[in-house]
Design a protein around this motif. Structure first.
Motif, PDB file in Angstrom:
ATOM      1  N   LEU A   1     -39.656  10.663  10.681  1.00 18.73           N
ATOM      2  CA  LEU A   1     -40.895  10.702  11.452  1.00 18.73           C
ATOM      3  C   LEU A   1     -41.867  11.740  10.885  1.00 18.73           C
ATOM      4  O   LEU A   1     -43.078  11.501  10.825  1.00 18.73           O
ATOM      5  N   ARG A   2     -41.351  12.873  10.456  1.00 22.86           N
ATOM      6  CA  ARG A   2     -42.221  13.884   9.822  1.00 22.86           C
ATOM      7  C   ARG A   2     -42.882  13.302   8.571  1.00 22.86           C
ATOM      8  O   ARG A   2     -44.083  13.485   8.340  1.00 22.86           O
ATOM      9  N   ASP A   3     -42.088  12.599   7.756  1.00 26.96           N
ATOM     10  CA  ASP A   3     -42.647  12.018   6.525  1.00 26.96           C
ATOM     11  C   ASP A   3     -43.710  10.969   6.854  1.00 26.96           C
ATOM     12  O   ASP A   3     -44.764  10.909   6.202  1.00 26.96           O
ATOM     13  N   LEU A   4     -43.439  10.138   7.844  1.00 30.99           N
ATOM     14  CA  LEU A   4     -44.405   9.106   8.219  1.00 30.99           C
ATOM     15  C   LEU A   4     -45.686   9.734   8.765  1.00 30.99           C
ATOM     16  O   LEU A   4     -46.797   9.260   8.470  1.00 30.99           O
TER      17      LEU A   4
ATOM     18  N   ILE B   1     -49.562   9.202   7.223  1.00 29.99           N
ATOM     19  CA  ILE B   1     -50.730   8.659   7.924  1.00 29.99           C
ATOM     20  C   ILE B   1     -51.757   9.733   8.258  1.00 29.99           C
ATOM     21  O   ILE B   1     -52.809   9.435   8.832  1.00 29.99           O
ATOM     22  N   ALA B   2     -51.474  10.989   7.881  1.00 27.85           N
ATOM     23  CA  ALA B   2     -52.396  12.085   8.196  1.00 27.85           C
ATOM     24  C   ALA B   2     -53.812  11.873   7.665  1.00 27.85           C
ATOM     25  O   ALA B   2     -54.783  12.263   8.330  1.00 27.85           O
ATOM     26  N   PRO B   3     -54.007  11.268   6.468  1.00 26.32           N
ATOM     27  CA  PRO B   3     -55.394  11.038   6.014  1.00 26.32           C
ATOM     28  C   PRO B   3     -56.186  10.146   6.972  1.00 26.32           C
ATOM     29  O   PRO B   3     -57.409  10.303   7.098  1.00 26.32           O
ATOM     30  N   GLU B   4     -55.515   9.213   7.653  1.00 28.78           N
ATOM     31  CA  GLU B   4     -56.206   8.340   8.605  1.00 28.78           C
ATOM     32  C   GLU B   4     -56.223   8.917  10.015  1.00 28.78           C
ATOM     33  O   GLU B   4     -57.178   8.708  10.763  1.00 28.78           O
ATOM     34  N   LEU B   5     -55.179   9.626  10.364  1.00 30.75           N
ATOM     35  CA  LEU B   5     -55.100  10.222  11.697  1.00 30.75           C
ATOM     36  C   LEU B   5     -54.489  11.609  11.549  1.00 30.75           C
ATOM     37  O   LEU B   5     -53.274  11.758  11.496  1.00 30.75           O
ATOM     38  N   PRO B   6     -55.341  12.647  11.453  1.00 27.72           N
ATOM     39  CA  PRO B   6     -54.821  14.011  11.278  1.00 27.72           C
ATOM     40  C   PRO B   6     -53.860  14.389  12.402  1.00 27.72           C
ATOM     41  O   PRO B   6     -54.112  14.113  13.569  1.00 27.72           O
ATOM     42  N   ASN B   7     -52.745  15.028  12.033  1.00 28.91           N
ATOM     43  CA  ASN B   7     -51.748  15.409  13.033  1.00 28.91           C
ATOM     44  C   ASN B   7     -50.992  16.641  12.577  1.00 28.91           C
ATOM     45  O   ASN B   7     -50.904  16.930  11.382  1.00 28.91           O
ATOM     46  N   ASP B   8     -50.461  17.362  13.549  1.00 29.30           N
ATOM     47  CA  ASP B   8     -49.608  18.525  13.290  1.00 29.30           C
ATOM     48  C   ASP B   8     -48.333  18.382  14.108  1.00 29.30           C
ATOM     49  O   ASP B   8     -48.405  18.141  15.318  1.00 29.30           O
ATOM     50  N   VAL B   9     -47.186  18.525  13.460  1.00 26.23           N
ATOM     51  CA  VAL B   9     -45.920  18.560  14.191  1.00 26.23           C
ATOM     52  C   VAL B   9     -45.693  19.999  14.649  1.00 26.23           C
ATOM     53  O   VAL B   9     -45.398  20.878  13.848  1.00 26.23           O
TER      54      VAL B   9
ATOM     55  N   ARG C   1     -42.033   1.989  10.961  1.00 29.37           N
ATOM     56  CA  ARG C   1     -42.940   1.776   9.829  1.00 29.37           C
ATOM     57  C   ARG C   1     -44.217   2.580  10.031  1.00 29.37           C
ATOM     58  O   ARG C   1     -44.657   2.798  11.160  1.00 29.37           O
ATOM     59  N   ALA C   2     -44.821   2.986   8.909  1.00 31.89           N
ATOM     60  CA  ALA C   2     -46.004   3.848   8.981  1.00 31.89           C
ATOM     61  C   ALA C   2     -47.150   3.200   9.753  1.00 31.89           C
ATOM     62  O   ALA C   2     -47.792   3.841  10.590  1.00 31.89           O
ATOM     63  N   ARG C   3     -47.409   1.921   9.497  1.00 34.07           N
ATOM     64  CA  ARG C   3     -48.546   1.260  10.155  1.00 34.07           C
ATOM     65  C   ARG C   3     -48.296   1.130  11.653  1.00 34.07           C
ATOM     66  O   ARG C   3     -49.222   1.238  12.458  1.00 34.07           O
TER      67      ARG C   3
ATOM     68  N   ALA D   1     -49.546   3.164  17.210  1.00 37.88           N
ATOM     69  CA  ALA D   1     -49.124   3.788  18.463  1.00 37.88           C
ATOM     70  C   ALA D   1     -49.910   5.057  18.733  1.00 37.88           C
ATOM     71  O   ALA D   1     -50.370   5.304  19.860  1.00 37.88           O
ATOM     72  N   LEU D   2     -50.110   5.874  17.705  1.00 33.60           N
ATOM     73  CA  LEU D   2     -50.837   7.129  17.893  1.00 33.60           C
ATOM     74  C   LEU D   2     -52.327   6.884  18.133  1.00 33.60           C
ATOM     75  O   LEU D   2     -52.985   7.662  18.829  1.00 33.60           O
TER      76      LEU D   2
END
Length: 261
Positions: free
Chosen positions: A25-28, A32-40, A116-118, A123-124
């Motif tokens: 999940l961290r890798d995924l 997708i961070a370029p399309e949806l910035p996120n921080d774990v 899957r990444a997409r 979902a996010l």
């Protein structure tokens, strides 16, 4: 749900008892961070640890496995919903599409492993678009008895293991849960607790439920006002005696005999 600022990354908590699943999940999320910035911001391997993690920091969304030790994902979602700023919950499950239908109408979303990444991105994006409070879990899921109860105390959310509770006592609009160490005030009804934990607790009085395992005997006491005899329950590790109502005593006689046999 936490208020999401459009210019800030989505803050995420990952909860899964398997380290490889958390790593995936961290890798995924990084993909997708370029399309949806996120921080774990937090990771946990069970529901109890996840709750401890979110006490110190707010997260926007929790990616939650369902089957975990100590506290599963469904129970975790219940406790998260009690927070002042509950995160959105997305279930991450190995269940097939038929089993997961129980969650479909009420969960923000669910992901079936392998993720899957997409699908994760979609979902996010739902979370980003949604500003409503996370909905309740379906009643069919809530039938399972909880392993922990939650208590708000001085701005903190505390967890009390049901196995450690000696008795519940109704007190005005609250219910006091007594362990061997201390008392906690719960915003629960005694009737609901009796329905959920009827196999573990037995009613002694209209305002008292006691843990069956904590009762070691019964004794008579004389009520000085009217000189009537009243039965009381003797508890393990607690000197306090609990009153037994005249109405309940006939139902408790057989249980009392089991303790002395």
């Amino acid at each position: 749900m936490s208020t999401l600022a459009p210019d800030l990354p989505l803050s995420v908590m990952i909860c899964d008892d398997e380290a490889p699943a958390r790593a995936r999940l961290r890798d995924l999320l990084a993909d997708i961070a370029p399309e949806l910035p996120n921080d774990v911001l937090a990771e946990a391997d069970n529901g109890a640890s996840a709750l401890a993690a979110v006490r110190s920091q707010r997260v926007d969304v929790a990616l939650v496995d369902i089957r975990m030790p100590k506290m599963d994902g469904v129970e975790l979602a219940r406790h998260l919903s009690q927070l002042d700023h509950p995160p959105a919950v997305i279930f991450v499950t190995a269940y097939d599409a038929y089993a997961v239908q129980a969650f479909e109408l009420n969960a923000v979303d669910y992901l079936v492993k392998p993720v899957r990444a997409r699908r994760l991105l979609a979902a996010l994006q739902k979370v980003m678009l949604s500003r409503r409070q996370a909905p309740a879990l379906p009643a069919s899921v809530q039938l399972a008895a909880r392993s922990h109860l939650s208590c708000h105390e001085r701005g903190r959310l505390l967890l009390i293991a049901v196995s450690e509770i000696v008795y519940f006592r109704a007190d005005l609009k609250y219910v006091a849960a007594r362990t061997s160490d201390r008392e906690y005030l719960l915003e629960e009804s005694l009737t609901h607790l009796e329905h959920e934990f009827g196999e573990q607790f037995i009613r002694l009085h209209r305002s008292v439920l006691a843990a069956r395992e904590a009762i070691i005997g019964f004794e008579k006491s004389v009520c000085h006002d009217d000189a009537e005899t009243q039965w009381q329950a003797i508890l393990r590790d607690i000197p306090e005696r609990l009153p037994v109502s005249r109405r309940q005593w006939p139902l408790l006689k057989s249980y009392a005999r089991q303790l002395t046999s």
